[in-house]
Scaffold this motif. Structure first.
Motif, PDB file in Angstrom:
ATOM      1  N   LEU A 157      48.951 -28.319  -9.640  1.00  0.00           N
ATOM      2  CA  LEU A 157      49.739 -28.425 -10.985  1.00  0.00           C
ATOM      3  C   LEU A 157      50.507 -29.688 -11.108  1.00  0.00           C
ATOM      4  CD1 LEU A 157      51.116 -26.962 -13.554  1.00  0.00           C
ATOM      5  CD2 LEU A 157      52.622 -25.857 -11.740  1.00  0.00           C
ATOM      6  N   GLU A 158      51.132 -30.025  -9.904  1.00  0.00           N
ATOM      7  CA  GLU A 158      52.037 -31.237 -10.366  1.00  0.00           C
ATOM      8  C   GLU A 158      51.102 -32.311 -10.601  1.00  0.00           C
ATOM      9  OE1 GLU A 158      55.170 -31.294 -10.480  1.00  0.00           O
ATOM     10  OE2 GLU A 158      55.213 -29.254 -10.232  1.00  0.00           O
ATOM     11  N   ALA A 159      50.012 -32.446  -9.865  1.00  0.00           N
ATOM     12  CA  ALA A 159      49.088 -33.753 -10.421  1.00  0.00           C
ATOM     13  C   ALA A 159      48.744 -33.633 -11.710  1.00  0.00           C
ATOM     14  CB  ALA A 159      47.787 -33.573  -9.454  1.00  0.00           C
ATOM     15  N   VAL A 160      48.233 -32.721 -12.243  1.00  0.00           N
ATOM     16  CA  VAL A 160      47.814 -32.149 -13.691  1.00  0.00           C
ATOM     17  C   VAL A 160      48.934 -32.757 -14.629  1.00  0.00           C
ATOM     18  CG1 VAL A 160      47.268 -30.833 -15.533  1.00  0.00           C
ATOM     19  CG2 VAL A 160      46.225 -30.734 -13.192  1.00  0.00           C
ATOM     20  N   LEU A 161      50.133 -32.214 -14.137  1.00  0.00           N
ATOM     21  CA  LEU A 161      51.400 -32.751 -15.104  1.00  0.00           C
ATOM     22  C   LEU A 161      51.639 -34.197 -15.277  1.00  0.00           C
ATOM     23  CD1 LEU A 161      53.646 -29.320 -14.261  1.00  0.00           C
ATOM     24  CD2 LEU A 161      52.681 -29.906 -16.426  1.00  0.00           C
ATOM     25  N   LEU A 166      51.987 -38.846 -18.676  1.00  0.00           N
ATOM     26  CA  LEU A 166      51.636 -40.239 -19.330  1.00  0.00           C
ATOM     27  C   LEU A 166      51.137 -40.530 -20.710  1.00  0.00           C
ATOM     28  CD1 LEU A 166      49.500 -41.466 -16.114  1.00  0.00           C
ATOM     29  CD2 LEU A 166      51.987 -41.828 -16.537  1.00  0.00           C
ATOM     30  N   LYS A 167      50.675 -39.288 -21.372  1.00  0.00           N
ATOM     31  CA  LYS A 167      50.483 -39.320 -22.838  1.00  0.00           C
ATOM     32  C   LYS A 167      51.778 -39.205 -23.489  1.00  0.00           C
ATOM     33  CE  LYS A 167      46.167 -37.273 -21.519  1.00  0.00           C
ATOM     34  NZ  LYS A 167      45.221 -38.594 -21.803  1.00  0.00           N
ATOM     35  N   LYS A 168      51.797 -39.783 -24.839  1.00  0.00           N
ATOM     36  CA  LYS A 168      53.062 -39.836 -25.619  1.00  0.00           C
ATOM     37  C   LYS A 168      52.904 -39.024 -26.633  1.00  0.00           C
ATOM     38  CE  LYS A 168      54.658 -42.719 -22.768  1.00  0.00           C
ATOM     39  NZ  LYS A 168      55.851 -42.174 -21.652  1.00  0.00           N
ATOM     40  N   ASP A 169      51.604 -38.658 -27.173  1.00  0.00           N
ATOM     41  CA  ASP A 169      51.356 -37.688 -28.120  1.00  0.00           C
ATOM     42  C   ASP A 169      52.217 -36.305 -28.150  1.00  0.00           C
ATOM     43  OD1 ASP A 169      49.593 -39.543 -28.965  1.00  0.00           O
ATOM     44  OD2 ASP A 169      47.786 -38.410 -28.206  1.00  0.00           O
ATOM     45  N   ALA A 171      51.338 -33.586 -28.601  1.00  0.00           N
ATOM     46  CA  ALA A 171      50.527 -32.643 -28.065  1.00  0.00           C
ATOM     47  C   ALA A 171      50.716 -32.283 -26.596  1.00  0.00           C
ATOM     48  CB  ALA A 171      49.024 -32.753 -28.100  1.00  0.00           C
ATOM     49  N   PHE A 172      51.586 -33.266 -26.083  1.00  0.00           N
ATOM     50  CA  PHE A 172      51.905 -33.330 -24.629  1.00  0.00           C
ATOM     51  C   PHE A 172      53.417 -33.141 -24.234  1.00  0.00           C
ATOM     52  CE2 PHE A 172      48.018 -35.486 -25.406  1.00  0.00           C
ATOM     53  CZ  PHE A 172      46.988 -34.656 -24.549  1.00  0.00           C
ATOM     54  N   ARG A 173      54.212 -32.796 -25.204  1.00  0.00           N
ATOM     55  CA  ARG A 173      55.621 -33.040 -25.159  1.00  0.00           C
ATOM     56  C   ARG A 173      56.013 -31.906 -24.049  1.00  0.00           C
ATOM     57  NH1 ARG A 173      56.890 -31.687 -30.054  1.00  0.00           N
ATOM     58  NH2 ARG A 173      56.600 -33.887 -30.943  1.00  0.00           N
ATOM     59  N   LEU A 174      55.485 -30.828 -24.063  1.00  0.00           N
ATOM     60  CA  LEU A 174      55.791 -29.707 -22.996  1.00  0.00           C
ATOM     61  C   LEU A 174      55.679 -30.304 -21.621  1.00  0.00           C
ATOM     62  CD1 LEU A 174      56.684 -26.894 -22.691  1.00  0.00           C
ATOM     63  CD2 LEU A 174      54.335 -26.396 -22.208  1.00  0.00           C
ATOM     64  N   ALA A 175      54.718 -31.100 -21.330  1.00  0.00           N
ATOM     65  CA  ALA A 175      54.699 -31.816 -19.936  1.00  0.00           C
ATOM     66  C   ALA A 175      56.101 -32.372 -19.428  1.00  0.00           C
ATOM     67  CB  ALA A 175      53.592 -32.831 -19.989  1.00  0.00           C
ATOM     68  N   HIS A 176      56.939 -32.857 -20.487  1.00  0.00           N
ATOM     69  CA  HIS A 176      57.993 -33.504 -19.870  1.00  0.00           C
ATOM     70  C   HIS A 176      59.086 -32.621 -19.867  1.00  0.00           C
ATOM     71  CE1 HIS A 176      56.201 -37.394 -21.078  1.00  0.00           C
ATOM     72  NE2 HIS A 176      55.574 -36.806 -21.788  1.00  0.00           N
ATOM     73  N   ASP A 177      59.035 -31.211 -20.115  1.00  0.00           N
ATOM     74  CA  ASP A 177      59.978 -30.393 -20.047  1.00  0.00           C
ATOM     75  C   ASP A 177      59.938 -29.628 -18.836  1.00  0.00           C
ATOM     76  OD1 ASP A 177      61.996 -28.297 -20.284  1.00  0.00           O
ATOM     77  OD2 ASP A 177      61.646 -28.342 -22.479  1.00  0.00           O
ATOM     78  N   ASP A 178      60.641 -29.944 -17.662  1.00  0.00           N
ATOM     79  CA  ASP A 178      60.077 -29.204 -16.507  1.00  0.00           C
ATOM     80  C   ASP A 178      60.647 -27.647 -16.480  1.00  0.00           C
ATOM     81  OD1 ASP A 178      59.213 -31.641 -15.104  1.00  0.00           O
ATOM     82  OD2 ASP A 178      60.898 -32.274 -14.416  1.00  0.00           O
TER      83      ASP A 178
END
Length: 273
Positions: A157-161, A166-169, A171-178
């Protein structure tokens, strides 16, 4: 072989030619095989149906392609994903007969889920929009992606996150909200199934406010030897059912389908390659 003074069996020769081509190309439509062999399509259909009855060929539902069965190949020569789809495909077919809502089988890639099979063509109530084999599904918003993220090992999970961050779109905003990711994972694990993100409308990049397919979905992971090797979802039109009603009516059927694929995958030796 000795030079036997007998005639060859032309019908058998044609069937073997079809099997040889399938072994070479891995997947082919009826028209592809017609072009490759020159055999009329009605004859090809009989050959393929006979081969299927003997466990030599199977047909993928997502695009109608014919493939050689992995049961005829040595384990080391097979691809786990393709073998897994061959195992999951008839289970999805059985699921569509019971529920009549479509399901999708997808597998995790580095930062998305890839659709490998669907029973949509066999469902009565609803059909998914045309999507090819290999369609990319948003991992953070889709029910299938969330099922994978919630039930894969923590290190995975941590590797995928880390890749998704690294993506700024948008669609990937959630990945930055731990905290949000942690809540999603904990809630999904507690329920035993996942649901779509509230702002996910089926499009990989755009939110529901910009692209809405009008659907809801739930999904469960297919796990073999501690790995999430894929996910099976159930999807339906939002106007027809609420998530609560869909879960009450159909979760056990979805759970049974997942357990069946897991059992058959273990029996086939997947996870021990």
């Amino acid at each position: 072989m000795r030079d036997y003074r007998v005639k060859t069996i032309e019908s058998l020769a044609r069937g073997l030619d079809v099997l040889r081509i399938l072994q070479d190309v891995r997947a082919a439509s009826l028209h592809d095989l017609h072009l490759a062999t020159g055999i009329p399509k009605p004859t090809l259909t009989r050959i393929l149906y006979t081969a299927h009855q003997h466990g030599l060929v199977w047909q993928r539902m997502v695009d109608g392609a014919f493939l050689p069965s992995h049961t005829l190949q040595r384990r080391v020569e097979t691809d786990d994903d393709e073998w897994l789809v061959e195992i999951a495909s008839p289970v999805l077919g059985e699921l569509s007969e019971r529920l009549q809502w479509p399901s999708v089988f997808s597998v995790p890639r580095l930062d998305y889920m890839e659709t490998l099979e669907t029973n949509s063509s066999r469902t009565y109530f609803d059909a998914l929009p045309p999507r090819p084999h290999g369609f990319r599904v948003n991992m953070l918003g889709s029910a299938s992606g969330r099922a994978y993220l919630a039930f894969c090992p923590d290190q995975e999970l941590e590797a995928v996150l880390a890749r998704l961050r690294l993506k700024k779109d948008p669609a990937f905003r959630l990945a930055h909200d731990d905290d949000a990711v942690r809540r999603m994972v904990e809630t999904t694990r507690r329920r035993g199934y996942s649901v779509r993100a509230p702002d996910f409308g089926g499009d990989h990049d755009r939110p529901r406010s910009e692209a809405d397919d009008g659907r809801e979905s739930i999904a469960m992971p297919v796990r073999v030897d501690g790995r999430v090797v894929g996910c099976i979802n159930l999807t339906w039109r939002r106007q027809a059912l609420s998530v609560r009603t869909a879960v009450q009516r159909h979760l056990e059927d979805l759970r049974t389908a997942v357990a069946t694929v897991e059992e058959r995958a273990r029996a086939a030796g997947l996870g021990h390659g």
